[in-house]
Design a protein around this motif. Sequence first.
Motif, PDB file in Angstrom:
ATOM      1  N   UNK A 291       0.824  -1.214   0.000  1.00 54.02           N
ATOM      2  CA  UNK A 291       0.000   0.000   0.000  1.00 54.02           C
ATOM      3  C   UNK A 291       0.858   1.265   0.000  1.00 54.02           C
ATOM      4  N   UNK A 292       2.089   1.166   0.532  1.00 55.02           N
ATOM      5  CA  UNK A 292       2.962   2.341   0.613  1.00 55.02           C
ATOM      6  C   UNK A 292       3.822   2.587  -0.614  1.00 55.02           C
ATOM      7  N   UNK A 293       3.634   1.755  -1.661  1.00 50.22           N
ATOM      8  CA  UNK A 293       4.420   1.924  -2.888  1.00 50.22           C
ATOM      9  C   UNK A 293       3.727   2.923  -3.821  1.00 50.22           C
ATOM     10  N   UNK A 294       4.453   3.846  -4.439  1.00 49.82           N
ATOM     11  CA  UNK A 294       5.891   4.089  -4.327  1.00 49.82           C
ATOM     12  C   UNK A 294       6.228   5.240  -3.385  1.00 49.82           C
ATOM     13  N   UNK A 295       5.227   5.778  -2.675  1.00 51.74           N
ATOM     14  CA  UNK A 295       5.438   7.045  -1.967  1.00 51.74           C
ATOM     15  C   UNK A 295       6.200   6.940  -0.661  1.00 51.74           C
TER      16      UNK A 295
ATOM     17  N   UNK B   2      -3.432  -0.932  -7.344  1.00 51.36           N
ATOM     18  CA  UNK B   2      -3.263   0.068  -8.405  1.00 51.36           C
ATOM     19  C   UNK B   2      -2.198  -0.359  -9.416  1.00 51.36           C
ATOM     20  N   UNK B   3      -2.339   0.211 -10.610  1.00 52.76           N
ATOM     21  CA  UNK B   3      -1.370  -0.050 -11.679  1.00 52.76           C
ATOM     22  C   UNK B   3       0.022   0.433 -11.262  1.00 52.76           C
ATOM     23  N   UNK B   4       0.059   1.545 -10.518  1.00 54.17           N
ATOM     24  CA  UNK B   4       1.327   2.110 -10.066  1.00 54.17           C
ATOM     25  C   UNK B   4       2.072   1.124  -9.164  1.00 54.17           C
ATOM     26  N   UNK B   5       1.327   0.522  -8.231  1.00 53.60           N
ATOM     27  CA  UNK B   5       1.943  -0.481  -7.344  1.00 53.60           C
ATOM     28  C   UNK B   5       2.470  -1.650  -8.165  1.00 53.60           C
ATOM     29  N   UNK B   6       1.659  -2.082  -9.134  1.00 54.91           N
ATOM     30  CA  UNK B   6       2.068  -3.195  -9.992  1.00 54.91           C
ATOM     31  C   UNK B   6       3.359  -2.866 -10.738  1.00 54.91           C
TER      32      UNK B   6
ATOM     33  N   UNK C 135       5.748  -0.749  -9.933  1.00 56.03           N
ATOM     34  CA  UNK C 135       6.895  -0.736  -9.019  1.00 56.03           C
ATOM     35  C   UNK C 135       7.342  -2.162  -8.709  1.00 56.03           C
ATOM     36  N   UNK C 136       6.374  -3.040  -8.418  1.00 52.67           N
ATOM     37  CA  UNK C 136       6.690  -4.429  -8.064  1.00 52.67           C
ATOM     38  C   UNK C 136       7.375  -5.147  -9.225  1.00 52.67           C
ATOM     39  N   UNK C 137       6.883  -4.890 -10.437  1.00 51.95           N
ATOM     40  CA  UNK C 137       7.520  -5.505 -11.615  1.00 51.95           C
ATOM     41  C   UNK C 137       8.943  -4.982 -11.770  1.00 51.95           C
ATOM     42  N   UNK C 138       9.128  -3.706 -11.476  1.00 49.38           N
ATOM     43  CA  UNK C 138      10.459  -3.091 -11.523  1.00 49.38           C
ATOM     44  C   UNK C 138      11.431  -3.764 -10.552  1.00 49.38           C
ATOM     45  N   UNK C 139      10.911  -4.168  -9.411  1.00 54.94           N
ATOM     46  CA  UNK C 139      11.734  -4.867  -8.411  1.00 54.94           C
ATOM     47  C   UNK C 139      11.917  -6.350  -8.752  1.00 54.94           C
ATOM     48  N   UNK C 140      11.265  -6.803  -9.809  1.00 58.78           N
ATOM     49  CA  UNK C 140      11.384  -8.206 -10.201  1.00 58.78           C
ATOM     50  C   UNK C 140      10.501  -9.148  -9.407  1.00 58.78           C
ATOM     51  N   UNK C 141       9.443  -8.627  -8.783  1.00 59.21           N
ATOM     52  CA  UNK C 141       8.543  -9.489  -8.002  1.00 59.21           C
ATOM     53  C   UNK C 141       7.765 -10.407  -8.955  1.00 59.21           C
ATOM     54  N   UNK C 142       7.856 -11.731  -8.770  1.00 57.08           N
ATOM     55  CA  UNK C 142       7.259 -12.639  -9.745  1.00 57.08           C
ATOM     56  C   UNK C 142       5.738 -12.799  -9.646  1.00 57.08           C
ATOM     57  N   UNK C 143       5.176 -12.701  -8.427  1.00 57.21           N
ATOM     58  CA  UNK C 143       3.762 -13.031  -8.241  1.00 57.21           C
ATOM     59  C   UNK C 143       3.048 -11.972  -7.412  1.00 57.21           C
ATOM     60  N   UNK C 144       1.736 -11.844  -7.626  1.00 56.40           N
ATOM     61  CA  UNK C 144       0.963 -10.892  -6.823  1.00 56.40           C
ATOM     62  C   UNK C 144      -0.506 -11.249  -6.787  1.00 56.40           C
TER      63      UNK C 144
END
Length: 291
Positions: free
Chosen positions: A207-211, A240-244, A246-255
Amino acid sequence: RAKACGKGRFEIFHKDFHHKAVDAMEMEAALREALSQKAFPVWFQPIVDLETGKTAGFEALVRWQQADGSMVSPADFIPLAEETGLIVPLGQQVLEKALNTAAAWPCMENQPYLAVNVSARQFEEIGFADMVAESLKESGFEAARLHIEITESLLFSQSETATNSLNRLRDMGIGIAIDDFGTGYANLACLRKFTLNQIKIDRSFVAGLPDRPECMEIVRSVMELSSRMGFSVVAEGIETQKQLDVLKGFGCPLGQGYLFSKPQAGDNFFSNPAKSSDCLCTTVLQAEPTQ
Ligand code: C2E
Ligand code: MG
Ligand code: MG
Ligand code: MG
Protein backbone atom coordinates in the motif's frame (compact mmCIF):
# COMPACT_ATOMS: atom_id res chain seq x y z
CA ARG A 1 -4.78 0.54 35.65
CA ALA A 2 -8.56 0.94 35.80
CA LYS A 3 -8.34 1.61 39.54
CA ALA A 4 -5.82 4.40 39.08
CA CYS A 5 -8.31 6.24 36.87
CA GLY A 6 -10.95 6.41 39.61
CA LYS A 7 -14.08 4.50 40.48
CA GLY A 8 -16.11 5.59 37.45
CA ARG A 9 -13.45 4.36 35.10
CA PHE A 10 -13.37 0.99 36.83
CA GLU A 11 -17.12 0.52 36.32
CA ILE A 12 -16.91 1.35 32.65
CA PHE A 13 -14.05 -1.06 32.23
CA HIS A 14 -15.93 -3.75 34.13
CA LYS A 15 -19.15 -3.34 32.13
CA ASP A 16 -17.29 -3.37 28.87
CA PHE A 17 -15.43 -6.50 29.89
CA HIS A 18 -18.69 -8.22 30.80
CA HIS A 19 -20.23 -7.40 27.42
CA LYS A 20 -17.20 -8.66 25.60
CA ALA A 21 -17.28 -11.94 27.52
CA VAL A 22 -20.98 -12.45 26.73
CA ASP A 23 -20.43 -11.56 23.06
CA ALA A 24 -17.58 -14.03 22.86
CA MET A 25 -19.68 -16.78 24.46
CA GLU A 26 -22.55 -16.19 22.04
CA MET A 27 -20.19 -16.12 19.12
CA GLU A 28 -18.48 -19.31 20.24
CA ALA A 29 -21.86 -21.06 20.42
CA ALA A 30 -22.74 -19.74 16.95
CA LEU A 31 -19.38 -20.93 15.61
CA ARG A 32 -19.97 -24.42 17.01
CA GLU A 33 -23.41 -24.53 15.44
CA ALA A 34 -22.05 -23.37 12.06
CA LEU A 35 -19.31 -26.00 12.25
CA SER A 36 -21.84 -28.77 12.70
CA GLN A 37 -23.71 -27.43 9.67
CA LYS A 38 -20.51 -26.90 7.67
CA ALA A 39 -21.66 -23.34 6.99
CA PHE A 40 -18.23 -22.07 5.99
CA PRO A 41 -17.94 -21.43 2.26
CA VAL A 42 -14.42 -21.23 0.88
CA TRP A 43 -13.73 -18.47 -1.61
CA PHE A 44 -10.70 -18.12 -3.84
CA GLN A 45 -8.48 -15.26 -4.92
CA PRO A 46 -6.17 -15.66 -7.92
CA ILE A 47 -2.41 -15.27 -7.51
CA VAL A 48 -1.12 -13.83 -10.75
CA ASP A 49 2.19 -14.18 -12.60
CA LEU A 50 3.04 -10.48 -12.88
CA GLU A 51 5.08 -10.96 -16.05
CA THR A 52 2.51 -12.89 -18.12
CA GLY A 53 -0.72 -11.88 -16.35
CA LYS A 54 -1.72 -15.54 -16.11
CA THR A 55 -3.08 -17.13 -12.97
CA ALA A 56 -0.38 -19.11 -11.16
CA GLY A 57 -2.45 -20.16 -8.16
CA PHE A 58 -5.45 -19.51 -5.94
CA GLU A 59 -5.59 -18.68 -2.23
CA ALA A 60 -8.48 -20.26 -0.32
CA LEU A 61 -10.17 -17.77 2.04
CA VAL A 62 -12.87 -18.89 4.45
CA ARG A 63 -16.16 -17.04 4.95
CA TRP A 64 -18.93 -17.52 7.52
CA GLN A 65 -22.35 -17.56 5.97
CA GLN A 66 -25.16 -16.08 8.09
CA ALA A 67 -28.82 -17.10 8.01
CA ASP A 68 -29.62 -14.00 5.89
CA GLY A 69 -27.01 -15.05 3.32
CA SER A 70 -24.45 -12.38 4.26
CA MET A 71 -20.81 -13.31 4.73
CA VAL A 72 -18.70 -12.56 7.80
CA SER A 73 -15.02 -11.84 7.20
CA PRO A 74 -12.48 -14.23 8.74
CA ALA A 75 -10.78 -11.29 10.48
CA ASP A 76 -13.91 -11.17 12.68
CA PHE A 77 -14.02 -14.82 13.74
CA ILE A 78 -10.61 -16.49 13.22
CA PRO A 79 -9.14 -14.94 16.41
CA LEU A 80 -11.97 -16.41 18.54
CA ALA A 81 -11.75 -19.72 16.70
CA GLU A 82 -8.03 -19.78 17.58
CA GLU A 83 -8.64 -18.93 21.25
CA THR A 84 -11.29 -21.60 21.66
CA GLY A 85 -9.49 -24.29 19.66
CA LEU A 86 -12.39 -24.39 17.17
CA ILE A 87 -9.84 -23.47 14.48
CA VAL A 88 -8.80 -27.13 14.49
CA PRO A 89 -12.09 -28.57 13.10
CA LEU A 90 -12.70 -25.35 11.12
CA GLY A 91 -9.27 -25.52 9.48
CA GLN A 92 -9.89 -29.13 8.54
CA GLN A 93 -13.24 -28.24 6.91
CA VAL A 94 -11.55 -25.43 4.94
CA LEU A 95 -8.73 -27.68 3.76
CA GLU A 96 -11.08 -30.47 2.66
CA LYS A 97 -13.44 -28.08 0.88
CA ALA A 98 -10.59 -26.20 -0.83
CA LEU A 99 -8.93 -29.43 -2.01
CA ASN A 100 -12.18 -30.94 -3.29
CA THR A 101 -13.05 -27.72 -5.15
CA ALA A 102 -9.57 -27.40 -6.65
CA ALA A 103 -9.46 -31.07 -7.67
CA ALA A 104 -12.58 -30.45 -9.79
CA TRP A 105 -11.14 -27.42 -11.63
CA PRO A 106 -10.93 -28.02 -15.36
CA CYS A 107 -7.59 -29.07 -16.82
CA MET A 108 -5.47 -26.10 -17.72
CA GLU A 109 -2.23 -25.58 -19.52
CA ASN A 110 -0.38 -24.48 -16.40
CA GLN A 111 -2.01 -26.18 -13.44
CA PRO A 112 -2.56 -23.50 -10.78
CA TYR A 113 -1.49 -24.21 -7.22
CA LEU A 114 -3.77 -24.02 -4.20
CA ALA A 115 -2.73 -22.01 -1.13
CA VAL A 116 -4.44 -22.72 2.20
CA ASN A 117 -3.99 -20.70 5.42
CA VAL A 118 -3.14 -22.74 8.51
CA SER A 119 -3.05 -21.33 12.06
CA ALA A 120 -0.17 -22.07 14.42
CA ARG A 121 -2.73 -23.72 16.72
CA GLN A 122 -3.44 -26.39 14.08
CA PHE A 123 0.24 -27.31 13.99
CA GLU A 124 0.06 -28.12 17.70
CA GLU A 125 -2.35 -30.99 17.00
CA ILE A 126 -0.64 -34.34 16.90
CA GLY A 127 -1.76 -35.91 13.64
CA PHE A 128 -2.06 -32.63 11.72
CA ALA A 129 0.24 -33.83 8.93
CA ASP A 130 -1.67 -37.14 8.76
CA MET A 131 -4.90 -35.20 8.35
CA VAL A 132 -3.38 -33.22 5.46
CA ALA A 133 -2.11 -36.42 3.81
CA GLU A 134 -5.53 -38.05 4.18
CA SER A 135 -7.36 -35.00 2.73
CA LEU A 136 -4.97 -34.94 -0.24
CA LYS A 137 -5.57 -38.62 -0.87
CA GLU A 138 -9.36 -38.33 -0.65
CA SER A 139 -9.46 -35.36 -3.03
CA GLY A 140 -6.92 -36.70 -5.52
CA PHE A 141 -5.18 -33.31 -5.54
CA GLU A 142 -1.39 -33.44 -5.98
CA ALA A 143 0.70 -32.62 -2.89
CA ALA A 144 3.16 -30.63 -5.02
CA ARG A 145 0.34 -28.25 -6.04
CA LEU A 146 -0.59 -27.48 -2.42
CA HIS A 147 0.92 -24.54 -0.52
CA ILE A 148 0.42 -24.06 3.19
CA GLU A 149 0.54 -20.43 4.38
CA ILE A 150 1.89 -20.04 7.89
CA THR A 151 2.60 -16.99 10.03
CA GLU A 152 5.93 -15.77 11.31
CA SER A 153 5.02 -16.77 14.87
CA LEU A 154 5.09 -20.45 13.93
CA LEU A 155 8.76 -20.14 13.00
CA PHE A 156 9.51 -19.10 16.57
CA SER A 157 7.53 -21.81 18.23
CA GLN A 158 9.87 -24.09 20.12
CA SER A 159 7.26 -26.80 19.91
CA GLU A 160 8.48 -30.16 18.71
CA THR A 161 5.03 -31.11 17.46
CA ALA A 162 4.83 -28.05 15.21
CA THR A 163 8.37 -28.51 13.89
CA ASN A 164 7.76 -32.17 13.12
CA SER A 165 4.51 -31.36 11.29
CA LEU A 166 6.22 -28.68 9.25
CA ASN A 167 9.01 -31.08 8.27
CA ARG A 168 6.54 -33.78 7.31
CA LEU A 169 4.57 -31.41 5.06
CA ARG A 170 7.80 -30.38 3.39
CA ASP A 171 8.80 -34.04 2.87
CA MET A 172 5.42 -34.65 1.22
CA GLY A 173 6.35 -31.99 -1.36
CA ILE A 174 3.93 -29.36 -0.05
CA GLY A 175 5.09 -25.75 -0.48
CA ILE A 176 5.50 -23.59 2.64
CA ALA A 177 4.80 -19.85 2.42
CA ILE A 178 5.25 -17.19 5.11
CA ASP A 179 2.12 -15.04 5.14
CA ASP A 180 1.95 -11.32 5.99
CA PHE A 181 5.73 -11.10 5.97
CA GLY A 182 7.08 -8.09 7.80
CA THR A 183 4.26 -7.71 10.32
CA GLY A 184 5.68 -10.09 12.96
CA TYR A 185 9.03 -10.71 14.50
CA ALA A 186 10.75 -12.59 11.71
CA ASN A 187 13.71 -10.83 10.22
CA LEU A 188 15.30 -11.68 6.95
CA ALA A 189 18.30 -13.43 8.53
CA CYS A 190 16.26 -15.82 10.68
CA LEU A 191 14.47 -17.20 7.61
CA ARG A 192 17.75 -18.94 6.78
CA LYS A 193 17.11 -21.50 9.50
CA PHE A 194 13.93 -22.84 7.92
CA THR A 195 13.01 -24.62 4.75
CA LEU A 196 10.61 -22.27 3.06
CA ASN A 197 9.49 -21.87 -0.51
CA GLN A 198 7.75 -18.53 -0.57
CA ILE A 199 7.43 -15.16 1.13
CA LYS A 200 4.20 -13.18 0.94
CA ILE A 201 4.84 -9.46 1.42
CA ASP A 202 2.11 -7.98 3.59
CA ARG A 203 -0.41 -5.65 1.99
CA SER A 204 0.55 -2.79 4.34
CA PHE A 205 3.92 -2.51 2.55
CA VAL A 206 2.43 -2.79 -0.93
CA ALA A 207 0.00 0.00 0.00
CA GLY A 208 2.96 2.34 0.61
CA LEU A 209 4.42 1.92 -2.89
CA PRO A 210 5.89 4.09 -4.33
CA ASP A 211 5.44 7.05 -1.97
CA ARG A 212 6.73 5.72 1.36
CA PRO A 213 10.51 5.20 1.27
CA GLU A 214 10.46 2.59 4.07
CA CYS A 215 7.98 0.46 2.09
CA MET A 216 10.14 0.74 -1.02
CA GLU A 217 13.14 -0.31 1.07
CA ILE A 218 11.39 -3.33 2.61
CA VAL A 219 10.16 -4.63 -0.73
CA ARG A 220 13.58 -4.11 -2.25
CA SER A 221 15.29 -6.05 0.59
CA VAL A 222 12.80 -8.91 0.46
CA MET A 223 13.38 -9.25 -3.29
CA GLU A 224 17.16 -9.26 -2.88
CA LEU A 225 17.16 -11.84 -0.12
CA SER A 226 14.63 -14.04 -1.88
CA SER A 227 16.57 -14.22 -5.09
CA ARG A 228 19.70 -15.11 -3.13
CA MET A 229 17.91 -17.79 -1.12
CA GLY A 230 15.70 -19.12 -3.88
CA PHE A 231 12.33 -18.10 -2.40
CA SER A 232 9.42 -17.20 -4.57
CA VAL A 233 7.65 -13.94 -3.64
CA VAL A 234 3.99 -12.91 -3.68
CA ALA A 235 3.02 -9.27 -3.17
CA GLU A 236 -0.33 -9.05 -1.36
CA GLY A 237 -3.05 -6.45 -1.82
CA ILE A 238 -2.10 -4.93 -5.19
CA GLU A 239 -4.80 -2.35 -5.90
CA THR A 240 -3.26 0.07 -8.41
CA GLN A 241 -1.37 -0.05 -11.68
CA LYS A 242 1.33 2.11 -10.07
CA GLN A 243 1.94 -0.48 -7.34
CA LEU A 244 2.07 -3.19 -9.99
CA ASP A 245 4.63 -1.25 -12.04
CA VAL A 246 6.90 -0.74 -9.02
CA LEU A 247 6.69 -4.43 -8.06
CA LYS A 248 7.52 -5.50 -11.62
CA GLY A 249 10.46 -3.09 -11.52
CA PHE A 250 11.73 -4.87 -8.41
CA GLY A 251 11.38 -8.21 -10.20
CA CYS A 252 8.54 -9.49 -8.00
CA PRO A 253 7.26 -12.64 -9.75
CA LEU A 254 3.76 -13.03 -8.24
CA GLY A 255 0.96 -10.89 -6.82
CA GLN A 256 -2.63 -10.87 -5.72
CA GLY A 257 -5.07 -8.06 -5.09
CA TYR A 258 -8.23 -6.27 -6.09
CA LEU A 259 -6.48 -4.96 -9.23
CA PHE A 260 -6.76 -8.52 -10.57
CA SER A 261 -9.70 -9.96 -8.67
CA LYS A 262 -11.43 -10.02 -5.29
CA PRO A 263 -11.95 -13.39 -3.63
CA GLN A 264 -14.96 -15.19 -5.10
CA ALA A 265 -16.79 -18.50 -4.89
CA GLY A 266 -14.66 -21.19 -6.58
CA ASP A 267 -16.94 -21.98 -9.49
CA ASN A 268 -17.24 -18.29 -10.51
CA PHE A 269 -13.85 -18.53 -12.17
CA PHE A 270 -14.95 -21.33 -14.42
CA SER A 271 -18.52 -20.35 -15.25
CA ASN A 272 -17.57 -20.08 -18.92
CA PRO A 273 -16.11 -23.49 -19.89
CA ALA A 274 -15.11 -22.25 -23.36
CA LYS A 275 -12.77 -19.69 -21.82
CA SER A 276 -11.27 -21.69 -19.01
CA SER A 277 -9.17 -23.78 -21.37
CA ASP A 278 -7.02 -20.92 -22.65
CA CYS A 279 -5.92 -18.01 -20.50
CA LEU A 280 -7.49 -18.49 -17.12
CA CYS A 281 -6.85 -14.89 -16.21
CA THR A 282 -9.19 -13.68 -18.95
CA THR A 283 -11.98 -15.52 -17.20
CA VAL A 284 -10.87 -14.15 -13.87
CA LEU A 285 -10.87 -10.56 -15.03
CA GLN A 286 -14.32 -10.88 -16.57
CA ALA A 287 -15.96 -12.40 -13.50
CA GLU A 288 -18.03 -9.98 -11.41
CA PRO A 289 -16.72 -9.47 -7.89
CA THR A 290 -19.33 -10.86 -5.53
CA GLN A 291 -17.96 -9.34 -2.36
P1 C2E B 1 -4.40 -13.32 4.34
O1 C2E B 1 -4.08 -14.75 4.37
O2 C2E B 1 -3.26 -12.36 4.34
O3 C2E B 1 -5.33 -13.11 3.07
C1 C2E B 1 -5.36 -11.97 2.30
C2 C2E B 1 -6.46 -11.03 2.74
O4 C2E B 1 -6.32 -9.81 2.04
C3 C2E B 1 -7.86 -11.55 2.38
O5 C2E B 1 -8.76 -11.05 3.37
C4 C2E B 1 -8.12 -10.86 1.05
O6 C2E B 1 -9.49 -10.73 0.75
C5 C2E B 1 -7.51 -9.51 1.32
N1 C2E B 1 -7.11 -8.84 0.08
C6 C2E B 1 -6.62 -9.40 -1.04
N2 C2E B 1 -6.34 -8.48 -1.97
C7 C2E B 1 -6.65 -7.27 -1.43
C8 C2E B 1 -6.58 -5.91 -1.90
O7 C2E B 1 -6.17 -5.63 -3.01
N3 C2E B 1 -6.99 -4.94 -1.04
C9 C2E B 1 -7.44 -5.21 0.21
N4 C2E B 1 -7.82 -4.20 0.98
N5 C2E B 1 -7.53 -6.49 0.69
C10 C2E B 1 -7.13 -7.50 -0.11
P2 C2E B 1 -9.83 -12.00 4.06
O8 C2E B 1 -10.38 -12.97 3.08
O9 C2E B 1 -10.77 -11.10 4.80
O10 C2E B 1 -8.95 -12.82 5.10
C11 C2E B 1 -8.33 -12.16 6.18
C12 C2E B 1 -7.36 -13.07 6.89
O11 C2E B 1 -8.05 -14.12 7.57
C13 C2E B 1 -6.38 -13.79 5.95
O12 C2E B 1 -5.34 -12.92 5.61
C14 C2E B 1 -5.94 -14.93 6.83
O13 C2E B 1 -4.94 -14.52 7.73
C15 C2E B 1 -7.19 -15.24 7.61
N6 C2E B 1 -7.85 -16.40 7.01
C16 C2E B 1 -8.68 -16.47 5.93
N7 C2E B 1 -9.06 -17.74 5.70
C17 C2E B 1 -8.46 -18.51 6.63
C18 C2E B 1 -8.45 -19.92 6.92
O14 C2E B 1 -9.07 -20.75 6.25
N8 C2E B 1 -7.70 -20.31 8.01
C19 C2E B 1 -6.99 -19.44 8.77
N9 C2E B 1 -6.28 -19.91 9.80
N10 C2E B 1 -6.97 -18.12 8.52
C20 C2E B 1 -7.69 -17.66 7.47
MG1 MG C 1 -2.92 -16.00 3.44
MG1 MG D 1 -1.50 -12.79 3.59
MG1 MG E 1 -2.49 -10.36 4.97
